[in-house]
Scaffold this motif. Structure first.
Motif, mmCIF file in Angstrom:
data_model
loop_
_atom_site.group_PDB
_atom_site.id
_atom_site.type_symbol
_atom_site.label_atom_id
_atom_site.label_comp_id
_atom_site.label_asym_id
_atom_site.label_seq_id
_atom_site.Cartn_x
_atom_site.Cartn_y
_atom_site.Cartn_z
ATOM 1 N N ARG A 88 24.817 -39.155 3.345
ATOM 2 C CA ARG A 88 23.625 -39.209 2.493
ATOM 3 C C ARG A 88 22.522 -38.416 3.174
ATOM 4 N NH1 ARG A 88 23.350 -45.484 0.264
ATOM 5 N NH2 ARG A 88 25.348 -45.415 -0.846
ATOM 6 N N LEU B 50 19.493 -41.762 -5.130
ATOM 7 C CA LEU B 50 20.464 -40.787 -4.640
ATOM 8 C C LEU B 50 21.213 -40.166 -5.820
ATOM 9 C CD1 LEU B 50 21.863 -42.998 -1.746
ATOM 10 C CD2 LEU B 50 20.531 -40.899 -1.435
ATOM 11 N N ALA C 151 23.553 -41.122 7.402
ATOM 12 C CA ALA C 151 22.319 -40.958 6.627
ATOM 13 C C ALA C 151 21.417 -40.040 7.436
ATOM 14 C CB ALA C 151 21.646 -42.301 6.382
#
Length: 1302
Positions: A79, A280, A13
């Protein structure tokens, strides 16, 4: 929250910010790695790729060379959040772009809402448009109206719109000529296209045909407004389409570069990006309009997932303090969204988290101005950065914390100085503070003997002022919306927040601060915890009623299925997918729409199957605004479904108790309110869940420094987070003596009181004018009636309410008693025009016989009677024709609301021949009660302040604030006089020949001035007479504009000024004189005369171009933009409101849907700006085609006397009002007219241009066009535009901006 099982592969992330990139990585087996690296570094091509490389290299123990693509094997997912889109928008580094728009509207997005962003900026600096070329296309859709009498309308093709109501094809799409225009644009190298056709949200067929042609010809990116933002209102939809076309190619280029860093282009690795709405989305679907808040959104999701406890439901305030600014948001169980917000001057119409950005960060600059401590909004930036960065930078908040011992240089990397190899330099910051302390001492010495403050006292003062600046938006998010601030938890993250969290929580009455163990990179953690989101939305135009329920359910189900299918394609199972339906609802006839979910409101036999949306709407409306409107139909503007796919990830690992006391790393000396204190320093990584640390203390990890203040206690939670119990602290006594720090703090507090009064008034009022147009002001006054604080700054209200309050003190005197509330609007009592009703409440304190202060609210009521609906008759000749008058009317007496008496007074104009009593009695009474309620909120807030600091201190600081404004104005006047000119003169004329004359006598020693309007014309027969209060408002406005910086706008501004106005003149007419035109027209001429005397700039359009039309069923009023005057160093802005008005214009699609008109043209009037070294701004051309019999009224000026040029510049073009009869005649209506119009008639309004500045010469060919607009190159002789160091955003900014566009 327990940790989920360890991942099979690496999970990354990554938050790529403007300065730093934060990486949060979960490794196989569950081990967590975090790191922070520079976003731009010559050592590597891409920061996120470099972060992944470092983690893989260290975990695998195998070297991974930077010059070779990474092997993505073993990566489970990536991500990311990124500021790529935001930075491209802020710095205007997006894709070259053309805009294709309906013919007649080429300048629609340049004009925008026609409001200027900074009320007092004479240069009207505005962000440049995103496109460099405009193509107009022949096509036109108009809404079908059953009662339309437009000749030929019955034979026009009719189309059923997707929203419900039908459309008429007034002009079919012409593609052959468009093909040639598109090929010409392609030949210029432009490959991105935004398409905006009016009413395409309701029927996208024409846009889709244009899009197909553009793609066929070779455009690489085409953004259709109907696809990007399928919502009504052409201007924000067009901005959104432009942003998408401007930013998406940049984002796609970045994504291609990111994928290129991996051997297989990340083909089998799910890569998700954070959108502005907190969800997302797959990399392939990540685009410009949804990427604006990609970075900050991760932080909101992060604190929402970690700080909010569902078991106690205690809401959380997110406090993300960075280097340039601070983001403030609120979470109470659901993410709070807005559906239209402005970033970098571009309005985006899409779901976005409500993140409010304010100009106070670690890099905010510190100033001492006229006795006031000022923090920001200017920022030092990354280069040169704060003074302590060793690059010659200015003083900042970071320097203050360093000098106070709250930042420890030995725990920072050695990356500072020209060679980027030095530690932070405390000596550089201390030297700069010593110089500032000397300046403060010199200023204080002018008022008597004074000691020089120490470095620590000055630094501490600035920290306290910065804290108060950050408290204001938090109060606005909570108290002003009906929430108790003290019941919230402060969730602090970001690099600088930990040094301020305890002090801010204490100031707000909060008892708890939560700081996540990864607070320095919480945005990255939020990405790991976020859901994947799929949204679908369609416009709608149905009433919420039983006949529509089946259609609404069907549309909700279809959109829900679309979301579910998209999430299944991404690998989510049915159990992981949730959908939630929303309806965008509003009361019919209002603009205040709420996006409502039916969650918590199960279906009934009187609702949709999806839930009882009406109950949800009325419950929320009651909570937000304090009332509902029973019996009023509710309209559905949009249908929306939000689908989420949850991955069930958790990243918390419980800590084990250490069984021993925490180890003190070192002890330092830190400065607090109590002075220097020995302060132990702890390393966060060594603390266990059994540790509790009393303040003062400093907790440090690699990415943040947390200051635990005296009286607070930090406890480490079972997951290693910091939970701080905030004590009340030692009260700091405040005396009546002037203290510069307290002066700044009280300035914020007084302004906050006026702002919160305004919020209460907006929430509880019922009329469109107050609730939605926000046409009101609230203010706080001292015991002498002198203005202390006023919000918002509506130019025509500045200083005027003070006249009203002081009149009541003189007129009523001892008759003012506790429990009384006074109503006044009469021009001779400080009124501006009759629809502006002022409600004044005197406030008493035990043991004090006279009022100790006053609060007041002034609101524009839609109707108070008179000869025409709206109470603004264009041909009034006496005040009694303009509506009900109140001189000193006791609206509340002895605590009792005098409904019967005020009703009688509101209906009294009906006794005047040709006039009516109020036509909106119910709204009048409701809004008056709302004004009383707003005053009560102000009373409560000020009495709290008095209880805290004492009456003497509060009243003393009211006086100190006024004296501070006086000092600033005196300094400015001395500066003018220092140039050798102590006598200034100017004159201008109204169109009827009435002169307005001004002679200004400056005293260079006192810094004072006499403004003498002797020689101005006598009272006029019409309504152009301006009450004395209008002249004072215009004068305060001009003084503030010429000062060029913020200062408290209060009684002190006029203290150095003596104003002489001849009785019986147009500027101080008899009590019976008509005045409605004086408020909207003469006020503008006053500003032109004052600015002319000082040589500040050329004249702007000098008119508000008041236009009304209506009949017995409908009424409409608008003011229309024109050209701004040029000045020394700037060109006048075209198509903008200037000076005493800043009203937004109704969006073309809303205008045509709700009213019986077609807007044929709305564009800049080329060549109307005066020529000059710096040309004046262009006026506009606006054409209204009438669809049925109506009455048209026009009230305007500058039709005979043009706006003057200055310093050799030429005047702007006069305005012109033309009526194009359907029989072919063209009639000049003159400046003031009321005329019957028929279907097919056209009103053509040509508004005045602004005057030019300086002799015309080379480079002035693009008259009135701002640099960069219309593709014109910037004149090389023009000074470079100053960079805007900071741009606010969020619902609080939108609210304030809306208030200042009235």
């Amino acid at each position: 929250m327990a940790a989920s099982p360890g991942p099979r592969g690496f999970q990354f992330a990554i938050d790529r910010g403007g300065t730093f990139t934060d990486v949060f990585a979960r490794c196989p087996g569950g081990r967590v790695r975090v790191l922070k690296l520079l976003s731009e570094d010559p050592a590597y091509p891409d920061a996120p790729t470099e972060g992944i490389r470092r983690v893989l290299e260290e975990e695998r123990g195998v070297p991974l060379p930077r010059d070779q693509p990474l092997d993505a094997a073993g990566i489970e997912w990536i991500r990311m959040g990124t500021t790529v889109a935001t930075n491209a928008l802020l710095e205007r580094r997006g894709e070259r772009l053309a805009l294709l728009v309906t013919r007649g509207f080429r300048d629609l997005l340049h004009i925008g809402t026609q409001a200027r962003p900074d009320l007092f900026d004479l240069a009207v600096a505005m962000p440049e448009v995103l496109y460099e070329e405009v193509i107009e296309v022949d096509e036109r859709l108009i809404p079908h109206q059953p009662d339309c009498r437009l000749p030929g309308s019955a034979s026009l093709p009719r189309i059923e719109g997707t929203t419900g109501p039908a459309l008429l094809v007034q002009r079919p799409l012409e593609l052959s000529a468009l093909r040639v225009a598109l090929e010409r644009v392609l030949a210029r190298g432009i490959r991105s296209l935004a398409v905006l056709l009016l009413h395409s949200y309701a029927w996208p067929g024409h846009e889709e045909q244009v899009g197909a042609l553009a793609r066929e010809l070779g455009f690489q990116h085409v953004s259709l407004s109907s696809a990007v933002a399928p919502m009504a209102r052409a201007v924000p939809r067009g901005f959104t389409a432009c942003a998408d076309a401007y930013l998406t190619p940049c984002v796609q280029r970045y994504l291609r570069g990111f994928r290129a860093g991996f051997a297989d282009q990340l083909r089998d690795v799910p890569v998700l990006f954070m959108r502005s709405d907190g969800g997302l989305t797959p990399m392939e679907r990540f685009g410009g309009a949804g990427a604006i808040l990609s970075g900050p959104a991760g932080g909101v999701v992060g604190y929402a997932a970690t700080a909010f406890r569902r078991q106690d439901g205690r809401p959380v305030i997110g406090f993300d303090m960075g280097g340039t600014s601070t983001d403030v948001s609120r979470y109470a169980g659901d993410l709070e969204h807005v559906f239209e917000a402005t970033t970098a001057g571009v309005t985006i119409q899409a779901p976005q988290l409500d993140i409010n950005t304010v100009a106070a960060g670690g890099g905010s600059r510190l100033f001492f101005r006229s006795g006031l401590y000022v923090v920001g909004p200017e920022s030092a930036g990354a280069n040169p950065g704060p003074a302590c960065y060793r690059k010659g930078g200015p003083l900042t908040v970071t320097d203050a914390n360093l000098c106070l011992g709250r930042l420890l240089p030995e725990y920072f990397p050695r990356i500072f100085g020209p060679g980027e190899d030095q530690p932070l330099c405390r000596d550089a910051a201390a030297r700069a503070f010593r110089a500032m302390a000397a300046d403060i001492a010199a200023f204080n010495a002018s008022a008597g003997p004074a000691n020089e403050p120490s470095v620590e006292e000055v630094a501490m003062g600035f920290v306290r002022v910065a804290n108060e600046a950050m408290c204001r938006p938090i109060r606005a998010l909570t108290q002003a919306r009906g929430h108790d601030t003290a019941q919230h938890v402060l969730a602090c993250f970001g690099g600088a927040g930990g040094q301020h969290a305890c002090a801010i929580a204490r100031a707000l009455g909060m008892s708890r601060v939560f700081i996540h163990k990864h607070s320095g990179l919480l945005s990255a953690l939020g990405l790991a915890l976020a859901d994947v989101v799929q949204e679908a939305q369609e416009p709608c135009a149905l009433r919420y009623e039983p006949q529509s329920f089946a259609r609404l359910d069907a549309r909700l189900e279809a959109l829900g299925q679309r979301c579910r299918d998209a999430l299944r394609e991404q690998g989510f199972s049915g159990e992981q997918i949730r959908t939630e339906g929303f309806l965008h609802l509003r009361y019919e006839g209002t603009d205040c729409a709420l996006m409502c979910s039916a969650k918590g409101h199960p279906p009934s036999h009187r609702s949709c199957r999806a839930g009882d949306f009406l109950a949800a709407f009325t419950t929320r409306y009651q909570a937000e605004f304090g009332f509902t409107i029973p019996g009023r139909a509710v309209v559905v503007d949009d249908v929306r479904v939000r689908g989420t796919g949850s991955s069930g990830i958790s990243c918390d690992t419980p800590l084990q108790p250490t069984g021993k006391p925490p180890r003190v790393e070192t002890v330092t000396r830190c400065y607090f309110e109590e002075g220097y204190m020995d302060t132990p320093v702890f390393l966060l990584e060594e603390l266990g869940c059994d540790h509790s640390i009393p303040g003062p203390a400093i907790l440090i990890d690699k990415n943040s420094t947390i200051v635990v203040e005296p009286g607070c206690t930090a406890s480490i939670t079972e997951f290693g987070d910091i939970d701080i119990a905030v004590g009340s602290g030692t009260p700091r006594p405040v005396g009546p003596e002037l203290d510069a720090v307290q002066l700044s703090i009280f300035s914020h507090r007084f302004m906050s009181i006026a702002e919160q009064m305004g919020r209460v008034l907006q929430r509880t009022a019922i009329s469109t004018n107050i609730k939605e147009r926000l046409d009101f002001s609230c203010a706080l006054f001292g015991p002498d009636g002198g203005l202390v604080s006023n919000a918002p700054h509506i130019p025509v209200h500045l200083g005027a309410m003070q006249e009203t309050v002081q009149f009541q003190i003189r007129n009523l005197g001892a008759e003012l008693r506790e429990g009384d509330v006074i109503l006044s609007n009469h021009p001779s009592a400080g009124g501006s025009h009759l629809p502006d009703l002022t409600v004044i409440t005197p406030v008493f304190w035990p043991g004090v016989p006279q009022p100790v202060f006053f609060v007041a609210s002034r609101g524009h009521h839609a109707d108070i009677g008179g000869s025409t609906p709206g109470s603004m008759p264009p041909h009034s000749t006496a005040l009694c024709q303009e509506g009900a008058t109140f001189l000193s009317f006791k609206l509340v007496q002895g605590g009792v609301f005098q409904e019967e008496a005020v009703t009688e007074a509101l209906m009294a104009p009906g006794r005047v021949p040709g006039c009516s009593g109020t036509r909106a009695l119910g709204d009048n009474l409701s809004d008056l009660r709302a004004q009383v309620a707003a005053n009560q909120r102000g009373i409560r807030l000020v009495t709290e302040l008095i209880r805290q600091h004492g009456l003497r201190a509060v009243q003393a600081y009211m006086g100190h604030i006024q004296a501070n404004a006086e000092v600033a104005v005196r300094e400015m006047l001395r500066g003018f006089a220092a140039g050798g000119r102590t006598t200034l003169e100017a004159e201008d004329q109204m169109d009827d020949g009435t002169p307005i004359r001004l002679r200004v006598q400056l005293d260079p020693h006192e810094g004072s001035a006499v403004f003498d309007f002797s020689g101005s014309g006598p009272e006029v027969q019409g309504n152009l007479n301006a009450p004395r209060a209008i002249t004072l408002s215009a004068l305060i406005y001009c003084l503030r504009c010429m000062l060029g910086r913020d200062l408290p706008l209060n009684q002190g501004c006029l203290a150095p000024v003596r104003v002489l106005i001849p009785k019986g003149s147009i500027l101080d007419p008899s009590p019976e004189a008509a005045v409605v035109g004086g408020n909207v027209l003469t006020s503008q001429r006053l500003v032109d005369v004052i600015l002319r005397a000082f040589g500040a700039c050329a004249a702007s359009q000098g008119c508000m171009n008041n236009v009304t039309f209506g009949d017995s069923r409908v009424g409409y009023y608008e003011t229309v933009a024109g050209g701004a005057g040029a000045g020394p160093g700037w060109r006048g802005r075209g198509g903008v409101h200037t000076h005493m008005t800043n009203t937004r214009v109704t969006d073309p699609e809303i205008l045509e849907t709700r009213y019986p008109v077609v807007l044929r043209r709305f564009e800049l009037r080329g060549g109307s700006g005066g020529a000059g070294r710096w040309p004046g701004g262009d006026g506009v051309t606006r054409e209204l085609l009438f669809r049925r019999d109506l009455v048209l009224s026009v009230l305007s000026e500058r039709r005979a006397v043009p706006p003057y040029g200055m310093a050799g510049g030429l005047p702007g073009a006069r305005g012109l009002n033309l009526l194009l009869r359907r029989d072919g005649r063209t009639i000049n209506l003159g400046g003031k007219a009321s005329v019957d119009v028929e279907p097919g008639d056209v009103f053509r309004l040509l508004t005045p241009g602004g005057g030019g500045y300086g002799p015309p010469g080379e480079g002035d060919g693009d008259q009135g066009a701002p640099p960069g607009d219309r593709g014109h190159p910037r004149d090389p002789r023009d000074p470079p535009a100053p960079p805007r160091s900071f741009l606010e955003r969020g619902s609080l900014f939108e609210f304030r901006r809306a208030q200042e566009t009235v």
